[in-house]
Motif scaffolding. Structure first.
Motif, PDB file in Angstrom:
ATOM      1  N   HIS A 176      -7.996   3.130   0.253  1.00  0.00           N
ATOM      2  CA  HIS A 176      -8.166   2.372   1.488  1.00  0.00           C
ATOM      3  C   HIS A 176      -6.882   2.451   2.309  1.00  0.00           C
ATOM      4  O   HIS A 176      -5.857   2.941   1.824  1.00  0.00           O
ATOM      5  CB  HIS A 176      -8.526   0.898   1.182  1.00  0.00           C
ATOM      6  CG  HIS A 176      -7.483   0.146   0.435  1.00  0.00           C
ATOM      7  ND1 HIS A 176      -7.596  -0.183  -0.899  1.00  0.00           N
ATOM      8  CD2 HIS A 176      -6.273  -0.328   0.818  1.00  0.00           C
ATOM      9  CE1 HIS A 176      -6.519  -0.836  -1.285  1.00  0.00           C
ATOM     10  NE2 HIS A 176      -5.688  -0.932  -0.267  1.00  0.00           N
TER      11      HIS A 176
ATOM     12  N   HIS B  77      -4.635   0.019   5.472  1.00  0.00           N
ATOM     13  CA  HIS B  77      -4.510  -1.304   6.104  1.00  0.00           C
ATOM     14  C   HIS B  77      -4.122  -1.125   7.560  1.00  0.00           C
ATOM     15  O   HIS B  77      -3.386  -0.213   7.914  1.00  0.00           O
ATOM     16  CB  HIS B  77      -3.431  -2.132   5.391  1.00  0.00           C
ATOM     17  CG  HIS B  77      -3.853  -2.614   4.050  1.00  0.00           C
ATOM     18  ND1 HIS B  77      -4.663  -3.712   3.885  1.00  0.00           N
ATOM     19  CD2 HIS B  77      -3.596  -2.139   2.812  1.00  0.00           C
ATOM     20  CE1 HIS B  77      -4.875  -3.895   2.590  1.00  0.00           C
ATOM     21  NE2 HIS B  77      -4.247  -2.952   1.921  1.00  0.00           N
TER      22      HIS B  77
ATOM     23  N   TYR C 255      -8.536  -4.327   5.880  1.00  0.00           N
ATOM     24  CA  TYR C 255      -8.784  -3.095   5.121  1.00  0.00           C
ATOM     25  C   TYR C 255      -9.660  -2.118   5.902  1.00  0.00           C
ATOM     26  O   TYR C 255     -10.597  -2.520   6.579  1.00  0.00           O
ATOM     27  CB  TYR C 255      -9.559  -3.407   3.837  1.00  0.00           C
ATOM     28  CG  TYR C 255      -8.756  -3.987   2.692  1.00  0.00           C
ATOM     29  CD1 TYR C 255      -8.534  -3.251   1.530  1.00  0.00           C
ATOM     30  CD2 TYR C 255      -8.260  -5.276   2.733  1.00  0.00           C
ATOM     31  CE1 TYR C 255      -7.837  -3.780   0.449  1.00  0.00           C
ATOM     32  CE2 TYR C 255      -7.562  -5.820   1.664  1.00  0.00           C
ATOM     33  CZ  TYR C 255      -7.353  -5.062   0.525  1.00  0.00           C
ATOM     34  OH  TYR C 255      -6.666  -5.599  -0.547  1.00  0.00           O
TER      35      TYR C 255
END
Ligand code: TYD
Length: 139
Positions: free
Chosen positions: A56, A58, A126
């Motif tokens: 992922h 941010h 996220y």
């Protein structure tokens, strides 16, 4: 602006190491050893062999990732370039700026990933879909 960040904005920070025959000590102070105030700490442990974490990016969060024990590999990706770091010393921290995709793997047995974070946990920060990440980075 996290849309424009690249893997070259991420770097290894050589943390202070206070040598002592009774055992070494590494302090980390927000705004001193890391370029942000620390709002959250979490650690990842008991990772089964062969398992992967991360995957992922941010939007706002800055992090310092430390192999407090053992070792693992962090692969950073800005949508154009990738770079892998094998973290295996408790006095090296990997600064990960916002807008960078990360994959974590190759955890050794007993590895502890310590993460110091600039923000409290926020699910909406996220990006978990890689195609969405590429659209976000406009690459
Ligand atoms: P996640 O960040 O996806 O883990 P990783 O990147 O290491 O694979 O988080 C896993 C789960 O833990 C997810 O359900 C959110 C939760 N979580 C919190 O509640 N607080 C936190 O500070 C973190 C980092 C995760």
């Amino acid at each position: 602006m996290s849309k424009q960040t690249t893997i070259n904005d991420c770097k290894i920070i050589d943390l202070r190491k206070i040598h002592d025959p009774r055992g070494n000590l590494t302090p980390i102070e927000g705004g001193v050893d890391v370029p942000f105030d620390i709002k959250r700490i979490y650690y990842l442990y008991d990772v089964p062999g062969g398992e992967s974490r991360g995957s992922h990016a941010h939007k706002e969060l800055q992090q310092l990732i430390v192999a407090a024990s053992g070792s693992f590999t962090v692969t950073l990706d800005d949508g154009t370039n990738k770079k892998s770091f094998n973290l295996n010393r408790s006095y090296y921290g990997l600064l990960v700026v916002p807008g960078i995709w990360r994959d974590l793997d190759d955890f050794s047995s007993g590895a502890v990933l310590l993460c110091l974070a600039s923000e409290h946990y926020k699910a909406s920060d996220y990006i978990r879909d890689y195609d969405e990440f590429l659209r976000y980075k406009e690459v």
